[in-house]
Design an enzyme around this catalytic site. Structure first.
Site, mmCIF file in Angstrom:
data_model
loop_
_atom_site.group_PDB
_atom_site.id
_atom_site.type_symbol
_atom_site.label_atom_id
_atom_site.label_comp_id
_atom_site.label_asym_id
_atom_site.label_seq_id
_atom_site.Cartn_x
_atom_site.Cartn_y
_atom_site.Cartn_z
ATOM 1 N N GLY A 109 4.700 18.688 8.353
ATOM 2 C CA GLY A 109 4.097 17.491 8.208
ATOM 3 C C GLY A 109 3.361 16.866 9.519
ATOM 4 O O GLY A 109 3.167 15.735 9.702
ATOM 5 N N HIS A 110 2.970 17.782 10.540
ATOM 6 C CA HIS A 110 2.501 17.484 11.654
ATOM 7 C C HIS A 110 1.237 16.779 11.729
ATOM 8 O O HIS A 110 0.847 16.114 12.850
ATOM 9 C CB HIS A 110 2.525 18.692 12.776
ATOM 10 C CG HIS A 110 1.399 19.475 12.521
ATOM 11 N ND1 HIS A 110 1.116 20.331 11.344
ATOM 12 C CD2 HIS A 110 0.006 19.700 13.167
ATOM 13 C CE1 HIS A 110 0.048 20.912 11.556
ATOM 14 N NE2 HIS A 110 -0.517 20.724 12.688
ATOM 15 N N SER A 114 13.225 6.988 4.035
ATOM 16 C CA SER A 114 12.254 5.643 3.850
ATOM 17 C C SER A 114 13.085 4.599 3.623
ATOM 18 O O SER A 114 14.209 4.715 2.981
ATOM 19 C CB SER A 114 11.345 5.794 2.929
ATOM 20 O OG SER A 114 10.633 4.554 2.547
ATOM 21 N N SER A 115 12.813 3.195 4.120
ATOM 22 C CA SER A 115 13.683 2.198 3.736
ATOM 23 C C SER A 115 13.573 1.702 2.246
ATOM 24 O O SER A 115 14.318 0.792 1.718
ATOM 25 C CB SER A 115 13.075 0.930 4.462
ATOM 26 O OG SER A 115 11.858 0.925 4.343
ATOM 27 N N CYS A 116 12.647 2.528 1.619
ATOM 28 C CA CYS A 116 12.524 1.933 0.152
ATOM 29 C C CYS A 116 13.829 2.512 -0.737
ATOM 30 O O CYS A 116 13.942 2.514 -1.876
ATOM 31 C CB CYS A 116 11.179 2.487 -0.299
ATOM 32 S SG CYS A 116 11.077 4.284 -0.403
ATOM 33 N N TYR A 161 9.563 7.877 -5.409
ATOM 34 C CA TYR A 161 9.247 8.193 -4.181
ATOM 35 C C TYR A 161 10.929 7.852 -3.688
ATOM 36 O O TYR A 161 11.480 8.680 -2.786
ATOM 37 C CB TYR A 161 8.334 7.553 -3.309
ATOM 38 C CG TYR A 161 8.374 7.773 -1.900
ATOM 39 C CD1 TYR A 161 7.814 8.920 -1.450
ATOM 40 C CD2 TYR A 161 8.813 6.920 -0.941
ATOM 41 C CE1 TYR A 161 7.818 9.299 -0.063
ATOM 42 C CE2 TYR A 161 8.795 7.277 0.478
ATOM 43 C CZ TYR A 161 8.117 8.336 0.789
ATOM 44 O OH TYR A 161 8.123 8.665 2.178
ATOM 45 N N LYS A 219 13.732 10.826 -2.072
ATOM 46 C CA LYS A 219 14.317 10.559 -0.656
ATOM 47 C C LYS A 219 15.673 10.438 -0.584
ATOM 48 O O LYS A 219 16.414 11.025 0.268
ATOM 49 C CB LYS A 219 13.634 9.557 0.091
ATOM 50 C CG LYS A 219 12.104 9.554 0.375
ATOM 51 C CD LYS A 219 11.944 10.839 1.464
ATOM 52 C CE LYS A 219 10.617 11.002 2.052
ATOM 53 N NZ LYS A 219 10.241 12.029 3.039
ATOM 54 N N PRO A 277 13.097 5.124 8.250
ATOM 55 C CA PRO A 277 12.452 4.282 8.799
ATOM 56 C C PRO A 277 11.815 3.188 8.158
ATOM 57 O O PRO A 277 11.846 3.328 6.824
ATOM 58 C CB PRO A 277 11.192 5.230 9.160
ATOM 59 C CG PRO A 277 11.482 6.516 8.968
ATOM 60 C CD PRO A 277 12.555 6.519 7.786
ATOM 61 N N HIS A 293 -0.684 1.793 2.742
ATOM 62 C CA HIS A 293 0.288 0.536 2.836
ATOM 63 C C HIS A 293 -0.371 -0.620 3.156
ATOM 64 O O HIS A 293 -1.514 -0.715 3.512
ATOM 65 C CB HIS A 293 1.616 0.906 3.497
ATOM 66 C CG HIS A 293 2.254 2.303 3.184
ATOM 67 N ND1 HIS A 293 2.251 3.553 3.413
ATOM 68 C CD2 HIS A 293 3.535 2.095 2.237
ATOM 69 C CE1 HIS A 293 2.991 4.161 2.800
ATOM 70 N NE2 HIS A 293 3.748 3.424 2.239
ATOM 71 N N TRP A 326 -3.481 -9.111 -1.962
ATOM 72 C CA TRP A 326 -2.751 -8.652 -3.016
ATOM 73 C C TRP A 326 -1.389 -9.915 -2.876
ATOM 74 O O TRP A 326 -0.933 -9.772 -1.603
ATOM 75 C CB TRP A 326 -1.993 -7.392 -3.286
ATOM 76 C CG TRP A 326 -2.899 -6.512 -4.258
ATOM 77 C CD1 TRP A 326 -4.292 -6.526 -4.343
ATOM 78 C CD2 TRP A 326 -2.639 -5.598 -5.107
ATOM 79 N NE1 TRP A 326 -4.657 -5.706 -5.332
ATOM 80 C CE2 TRP A 326 -3.709 -5.097 -5.641
ATOM 81 C CE3 TRP A 326 -1.034 -5.319 -5.506
ATOM 82 C CZ2 TRP A 326 -3.543 -4.017 -6.749
ATOM 83 C CZ3 TRP A 326 -1.140 -4.241 -6.570
ATOM 84 C CH2 TRP A 326 -2.153 -3.671 -7.209
ATOM 85 N N ASP A 363 4.003 -8.737 -5.600
ATOM 86 C CA ASP A 363 4.556 -8.906 -4.195
ATOM 87 C C ASP A 363 5.380 -7.911 -3.847
ATOM 88 O O ASP A 363 5.338 -7.474 -2.517
ATOM 89 C CB ASP A 363 5.351 -9.983 -4.134
ATOM 90 C CG ASP A 363 4.514 -11.242 -3.803
ATOM 91 O OD1 ASP A 363 3.315 -11.172 -3.303
ATOM 92 O OD2 ASP A 363 4.980 -12.357 -3.924
#
Length: 308
Positions: A11-12, A108-110, A137, A141, A164, A180, A203, A270
């Site tokens: 994914g560079h 991911s933090s999600c 997603y 992860k 992250p 994002h 939004w 939100d």
């Protein structure tokens, strides 16, 4: 890991992967392996195995993923789930099969519950329901994290996973339908300034709090972890500070030079009310971010101006 290690960055060309490549080069790692999607389709398991068999990398940074904002995640959950599962399974399994010494999987933090206690510690994983606007997603992860941990447990592999926070910076996606929040704000405010619009539609209510990390700080943290961290337990990467969407929008307006009003649309979602990572674990190891938010937004805006 040493300066002569063969390092494959999957994914560079993405925001995170390109920053990791820049950071590795700046720190003197000179044997980097990269492939474009045309050269190596990570969705093709046979092609990935052939690549690993030929190149035999020592280190792998898996920064390859299908990513997007609320709209993209809501409209394409099948693609976000299937493509991310396929990419990470292909890369992680091939790394295990072909003798990779160390792998860093970028999550991911999600992955954390929507209503996790703040700031969010690594122990919050799988303790509650996910944010529904990006659960496909997040689930992919989480599966990648568990696969890395399983390889560590069952086969002794040095496969680590880092989570992250919200990233921004050069090579970000500024498409309003798939980006994002921060790059979307930069583009919206820039276009409003050019058009002389009296207001910018945004939004949500502007009240959710978010943590933002410049991607060059992320890359620095990734290299730090490759050099200093060997545990299969996940580790957060963030700055340890958050701001409201309203506050970051006002900062974008100042950087761009826009003097109109912000028009928040409370009929739009939100998302998670707050998302701030607990950074005690990584900070205790000796790493800290270096790029303040305003400086980082200016850098991202300059990159955006050069790309349009």
């Amino acid at each position: 890991m040493n300066k002569d290690s063969k390092i494959f960055v999957a994914g560079h060309r993405g925001m995170a992967g390109s920053a990791v490549v820049r950071c590795l080069q700046a720190k003197g790692y000179h044997h980097l392996i990269v492939r474009t999607r045309a050269e190596l389709n990570l969705l093709d398991g046979a092609a990935v195995k052939a690549f690993f068999d030929t190149e035999r990398p020592d280190i792998v940074v898996d920064a390859a993923a299908r990513v997007g904002g609320i709209i993209a995640n809501s409209e394409k959950p099948v693609e976000f789930l299937v493509e991310n599962l396929t990419i990470q399974n292909n890369v992680i399994c091939a790394a295990a099969d072909y003798g990779v010494h160390k792998l860093l999987f970028l999550g991911s933090s999600c992955i954390y519950p929507k209503l996790a206690p703040q700031p969010i510690s690594e122990s919050s994983l799988l303790t509650g329901a996910l944010e529904p606007t990006n659960d496909a997603y997040a689930i992919a992860k989480i599966a990648g994290i568990r696969l890395c941990q399983a390889y560590a447990e069952e086969y002794g592999k040095n496969f680590i996973s880092a989570m992250p926070t919200n990233l921004y910076g050069p090579n970000d996606n500024f498409d309003l339908r798939t980006s994002h929040v921060l790059p979307a704000l930069i583009r919206k405010v820039h276009e409003a300034k050019l058009a002389g619009s009296p207001e910018v539609p945004i939004w949500g209510t502007g009240s959710p709090r978010r943590e933002f990390l410049h991607v060059d700080d992320l890359a620095d943290a990734c290299v730090f972890l490759l050099e200093n961290y060997d545990s299969p337990e996940i580790i957060n990467i963030g700055c340890g500070e958050d701001v409201t969407i309203r506050e970051v929008a006002l900062t974008v307006c100042e950087v761009v030079g826009y003097r109109g009003e912000l028009a928040f649309d409370s009929s739009k979602p939100d998302g998670t009310p707050r998302k701030l990572l607990d950074m005690q674990k990584l900070f205790a190891l000796g790493w800290k971010p270096k790029i303040p938010l305003r400086e980082g937004i200016r850098n991202a805006y300059e990159w955006f101006l050069g790309s349009v």
